[in-house]
Design a protein around this motif. Structure first.
Motif, PDB file in Angstrom:
ATOM      1  N   VAL A 129      -3.077   3.738   2.096  1.00  0.00           N
ATOM      2  CA  VAL A 129      -4.307   4.518   1.968  1.00  0.00           C
ATOM      3  C   VAL A 129      -4.631   5.076   3.351  1.00  0.00           C
ATOM      4  O   VAL A 129      -4.411   4.412   4.370  1.00  0.00           O
ATOM      5  CB  VAL A 129      -5.476   3.669   1.392  1.00  0.00           C
ATOM      6  N   VAL A 130      -5.088   6.313   3.381  1.00  0.00           N
ATOM      7  CA  VAL A 130      -5.453   6.940   4.646  1.00  0.00           C
ATOM      8  C   VAL A 130      -6.908   7.395   4.603  1.00  0.00           C
ATOM      9  O   VAL A 130      -7.451   7.691   3.545  1.00  0.00           O
ATOM     10  CB  VAL A 130      -4.551   8.153   4.983  1.00  0.00           C
ATOM     11  N   GLU A 131      -7.489   7.408   5.768  1.00  0.00           N
ATOM     12  CA  GLU A 131      -8.814   8.014   5.908  1.00  0.00           C
ATOM     13  C   GLU A 131      -8.640   9.184   6.862  1.00  0.00           C
ATOM     14  O   GLU A 131      -8.055   9.044   7.923  1.00  0.00           O
ATOM     15  CB  GLU A 131      -9.856   6.993   6.354  1.00  0.00           C
ATOM     16  N   PRO A 132      -9.086  10.354   6.439  1.00  0.00           N
ATOM     17  CA  PRO A 132      -8.813  11.556   7.213  1.00  0.00           C
ATOM     18  C   PRO A 132      -9.718  11.760   8.421  1.00  0.00           C
ATOM     19  O   PRO A 132      -9.516  12.693   9.183  1.00  0.00           O
ATOM     20  CB  PRO A 132      -9.033  12.674   6.196  1.00  0.00           C
TER      21      PRO A 132
ATOM     22  N   THR B 239       3.706  -0.637   4.431  1.00  0.00           N
ATOM     23  CA  THR B 239       3.209  -0.475   3.065  1.00  0.00           C
ATOM     24  C   THR B 239       2.009  -1.399   2.897  1.00  0.00           C
ATOM     25  O   THR B 239       1.917  -2.447   3.533  1.00  0.00           O
ATOM     26  CB  THR B 239       4.291  -0.760   2.015  1.00  0.00           C
ATOM     27  N   GLY B 240       1.078  -0.967   2.070  1.00  0.00           N
ATOM     28  CA  GLY B 240      -0.119  -1.770   1.833  1.00  0.00           C
ATOM     29  C   GLY B 240      -1.104  -1.738   2.980  1.00  0.00           C
ATOM     30  O   GLY B 240      -1.892  -2.658   3.154  1.00  0.00           O
ATOM     31  N   GLY B 241      -1.114  -0.651   3.757  1.00  0.00           N
ATOM     32  CA  GLY B 241      -2.001  -0.563   4.902  1.00  0.00           C
ATOM     33  C   GLY B 241      -3.034   0.532   4.773  1.00  0.00           C
ATOM     34  O   GLY B 241      -2.990   1.362   3.866  1.00  0.00           O
ATOM     35  N   PHE B 242      -3.961   0.511   5.706  1.00  0.00           N
ATOM     36  CA  PHE B 242      -5.060   1.476   5.771  1.00  0.00           C
ATOM     37  C   PHE B 242      -4.947   2.173   7.123  1.00  0.00           C
ATOM     38  O   PHE B 242      -5.003   1.523   8.172  1.00  0.00           O
ATOM     39  CB  PHE B 242      -6.382   0.728   5.628  1.00  0.00           C
ATOM     40  N   PHE B 243      -4.768   3.500   7.114  1.00  0.00           N
ATOM     41  CA  PHE B 243      -4.469   4.233   8.332  1.00  0.00           C
ATOM     42  C   PHE B 243      -5.384   5.429   8.537  1.00  0.00           C
ATOM     43  O   PHE B 243      -5.780   6.090   7.580  1.00  0.00           O
ATOM     44  CB  PHE B 243      -3.011   4.723   8.309  1.00  0.00           C
ATOM     45  N   GLY B 244      -5.668   5.698   9.806  1.00  0.00           N
ATOM     46  CA  GLY B 244      -6.400   6.885  10.213  1.00  0.00           C
ATOM     47  C   GLY B 244      -5.573   7.621  11.246  1.00  0.00           C
ATOM     48  O   GLY B 244      -4.433   7.253  11.532  1.00  0.00           O
TER      49      GLY B 244
ATOM     50  N   ALA C 147      -5.877  16.353   6.963  1.00  0.00           N
ATOM     51  CA  ALA C 147      -4.693  16.156   6.119  1.00  0.00           C
ATOM     52  C   ALA C 147      -3.493  15.608   6.888  1.00  0.00           C
ATOM     53  O   ALA C 147      -2.553  15.079   6.281  1.00  0.00           O
ATOM     54  CB  ALA C 147      -4.309  17.477   5.458  1.00  0.00           C
ATOM     55  N   LEU C 148      -3.507  15.691   8.201  1.00  0.00           N
ATOM     56  CA  LEU C 148      -2.339  15.313   8.998  1.00  0.00           C
ATOM     57  C   LEU C 148      -1.933  13.853   8.830  1.00  0.00           C
ATOM     58  O   LEU C 148      -0.744  13.536   8.777  1.00  0.00           O
ATOM     59  CB  LEU C 148      -2.566  15.641  10.471  1.00  0.00           C
ATOM     60  N   THR C 149      -2.896  12.944   8.734  1.00  0.00           N
ATOM     61  CA  THR C 149      -2.556  11.530   8.560  1.00  0.00           C
ATOM     62  C   THR C 149      -1.889  11.299   7.215  1.00  0.00           C
ATOM     63  O   THR C 149      -0.922  10.538   7.116  1.00  0.00           O
ATOM     64  CB  THR C 149      -3.807  10.642   8.711  1.00  0.00           C
ATOM     65  N   ALA C 150      -2.377  11.953   6.178  1.00  0.00           N
ATOM     66  CA  ALA C 150      -1.756  11.809   4.855  1.00  0.00           C
ATOM     67  C   ALA C 150      -0.321  12.326   4.873  1.00  0.00           C
ATOM     68  O   ALA C 150       0.590  11.693   4.311  1.00  0.00           O
ATOM     69  CB  ALA C 150      -2.579  12.545   3.797  1.00  0.00           C
ATOM     70  N   ILE C 151      -0.102  13.446   5.534  1.00  0.00           N
ATOM     71  CA  ILE C 151       1.247  14.009   5.631  1.00  0.00           C
ATOM     72  C   ILE C 151       2.163  13.055   6.392  1.00  0.00           C
ATOM     73  O   ILE C 151       3.290  12.782   5.972  1.00  0.00           O
ATOM     74  CB  ILE C 151       1.207  15.404   6.291  1.00  0.00           C
ATOM     75  N   LYS C 152       1.661  12.530   7.490  1.00  0.00           N
ATOM     76  CA  LYS C 152       2.445  11.579   8.300  1.00  0.00           C
ATOM     77  C   LYS C 152       2.855  10.371   7.454  1.00  0.00           C
ATOM     78  O   LYS C 152       4.010   9.940   7.491  1.00  0.00           O
ATOM     79  CB  LYS C 152       1.624  11.136   9.512  1.00  0.00           C
ATOM     80  N   MET C 153       1.934   9.831   6.692  1.00  0.00           N
ATOM     81  CA  MET C 153       2.241   8.646   5.880  1.00  0.00           C
ATOM     82  C   MET C 153       3.167   8.981   4.715  1.00  0.00           C
ATOM     83  O   MET C 153       3.944   8.139   4.276  1.00  0.00           O
ATOM     84  CB  MET C 153       0.957   7.981   5.387  1.00  0.00           C
ATOM     85  N   ALA C 154       3.103  10.198   4.219  1.00  0.00           N
ATOM     86  CA  ALA C 154       4.014  10.611   3.142  1.00  0.00           C
ATOM     87  C   ALA C 154       5.441  10.729   3.649  1.00  0.00           C
ATOM     88  O   ALA C 154       6.392  10.642   2.855  1.00  0.00           O
ATOM     89  CB  ALA C 154       3.557  11.946   2.558  1.00  0.00           C
ATOM     90  N   LEU C 155       5.611  10.874   4.949  1.00  0.00           N
ATOM     91  CA  LEU C 155       6.937  11.084   5.534  1.00  0.00           C
ATOM     92  C   LEU C 155       7.478   9.866   6.285  1.00  0.00           C
ATOM     93  O   LEU C 155       8.502   9.977   6.959  1.00  0.00           O
ATOM     94  CB  LEU C 155       6.894  12.295   6.477  1.00  0.00           C
TER      95      LEU C 155
ATOM     96  N   VAL D  23       0.472   8.019  -1.196  1.00  0.00           N
ATOM     97  CA  VAL D  23      -0.591   8.044  -0.191  1.00  0.00           C
ATOM     98  C   VAL D  23      -1.915   8.249  -0.922  1.00  0.00           C
ATOM     99  O   VAL D  23      -2.138   9.288  -1.543  1.00  0.00           O
ATOM    100  CB  VAL D  23      -0.370   9.159   0.848  1.00  0.00           C
ATOM    101  N   MET D  24      -2.755   7.254  -0.862  1.00  0.00           N
ATOM    102  CA  MET D  24      -4.088   7.336  -1.462  1.00  0.00           C
ATOM    103  C   MET D  24      -5.047   7.915  -0.426  1.00  0.00           C
ATOM    104  O   MET D  24      -4.971   7.589   0.755  1.00  0.00           O
ATOM    105  CB  MET D  24      -4.579   5.947  -1.873  1.00  0.00           C
ATOM    106  N   MET D  25      -5.944   8.772  -0.868  1.00  0.00           N
ATOM    107  CA  MET D  25      -6.917   9.368   0.038  1.00  0.00           C
ATOM    108  C   MET D  25      -8.178   8.512   0.052  1.00  0.00           C
ATOM    109  O   MET D  25      -8.986   8.549  -0.880  1.00  0.00           O
ATOM    110  CB  MET D  25      -7.251  10.802  -0.376  1.00  0.00           C
ATOM    111  N   GLY D  26      -8.301   7.736   1.107  1.00  0.00           N
ATOM    112  CA  GLY D  26      -9.447   6.854   1.261  1.00  0.00           C
ATOM    113  C   GLY D  26     -10.527   7.498   2.119  1.00  0.00           C
ATOM    114  O   GLY D  26     -10.641   8.718   2.218  1.00  0.00           O
ATOM    115  N   SER D  27     -11.275   6.643   2.779  1.00  0.00           N
ATOM    116  CA  SER D  27     -12.380   7.104   3.620  1.00  0.00           C
ATOM    117  C   SER D  27     -12.745   5.988   4.583  1.00  0.00           C
ATOM    118  O   SER D  27     -12.539   4.805   4.277  1.00  0.00           O
ATOM    119  CB  SER D  27     -13.588   7.428   2.740  1.00  0.00           C
ATOM    120  N   GLY D  28     -13.306   6.366   5.717  1.00  0.00           N
ATOM    121  CA  GLY D  28     -13.821   5.362   6.639  1.00  0.00           C
ATOM    122  C   GLY D  28     -14.889   4.498   5.987  1.00  0.00           C
ATOM    123  O   GLY D  28     -15.028   3.322   6.321  1.00  0.00           O
ATOM    124  N   VAL D  29     -15.613   5.044   5.018  1.00  0.00           N
ATOM    125  CA  VAL D  29     -16.619   4.231   4.323  1.00  0.00           C
ATOM    126  C   VAL D  29     -15.975   3.291   3.314  1.00  0.00           C
ATOM    127  O   VAL D  29     -16.661   2.479   2.704  1.00  0.00           O
ATOM    128  CB  VAL D  29     -17.731   5.081   3.655  1.00  0.00           C
ATOM    129  N   GLY D  30     -14.653   3.364   3.178  1.00  0.00           N
ATOM    130  CA  GLY D  30     -13.922   2.401   2.346  1.00  0.00           C
ATOM    131  C   GLY D  30     -13.554   1.144   3.114  1.00  0.00           C
ATOM    132  O   GLY D  30     -12.934   0.241   2.577  1.00  0.00           O
TER     133      GLY D  30
END
Length: 139
Positions: free
Chosen positions: A89-92, A127-132, A112-120, A35-42
């Protein structure tokens, strides 16, 4: 240029180095996730949409590094898919941090919740998506 290089070291080259270092272990694991930590500005879509909160942000180094991280995420997802490794990649969200002078709407814990969700996510997950927090985000 020094600030841009420094930001890219942290936001782009660091995640690439860490991922490459762990790939042998991830290949040996069951249901490995990155899980990569992205950003809405990404998101090029969000930063060019005048109705988006992120369109008002103009941070050359940070924005460019997060856009590049999204491309790296897609590349790793393609490379590692044959091994069952999911890479997203997730944007928090607009998290209260020093970067925005703590004006964000979301606490770090909530972010952090979105990153945790995607890790599980399960084997049938993306795969290969961008999530918030509200699901898939536009690139």
């Amino acid at each position: 240029m020094e600030a841009i290089q420094s930001t890219f070291e942290v936001n782009l080259f660091g995640p690439i180095r860490v991922t490459q270092s762990f790939v042998p272990l991830l290949k040996a694991a069951n249901e490995a996730r990155i899980v990569m930590m992205g950003s809405g500005v990404g998101s090029l879509t969000l930063i060019t949409d005048p109705t988006s909160l992120y369109s008002s942000v103009n941070l050359l180094d940070y924005t460019a590094s997060k856009v590049a991280l999204s491309a790296v995420t897609v590349s790793f997802a393609k490379e590692l898919a044959p091994f069952g490794i999911k890479v997203n990649v997730v944007e928090p969200g607009h998290v209260r941090t020093d970067l925005n002078k703590n004006t964000g709407f979301v606490s770090p814990e909530e972010g952090a919740l979105t990153a945790i969700k995607m890790a599980l996510i399960g084997n049938d997950g993306p795969t290969g998506g961008f999530f918030g927090s509200h699901g898939r985000q536009p690139w």
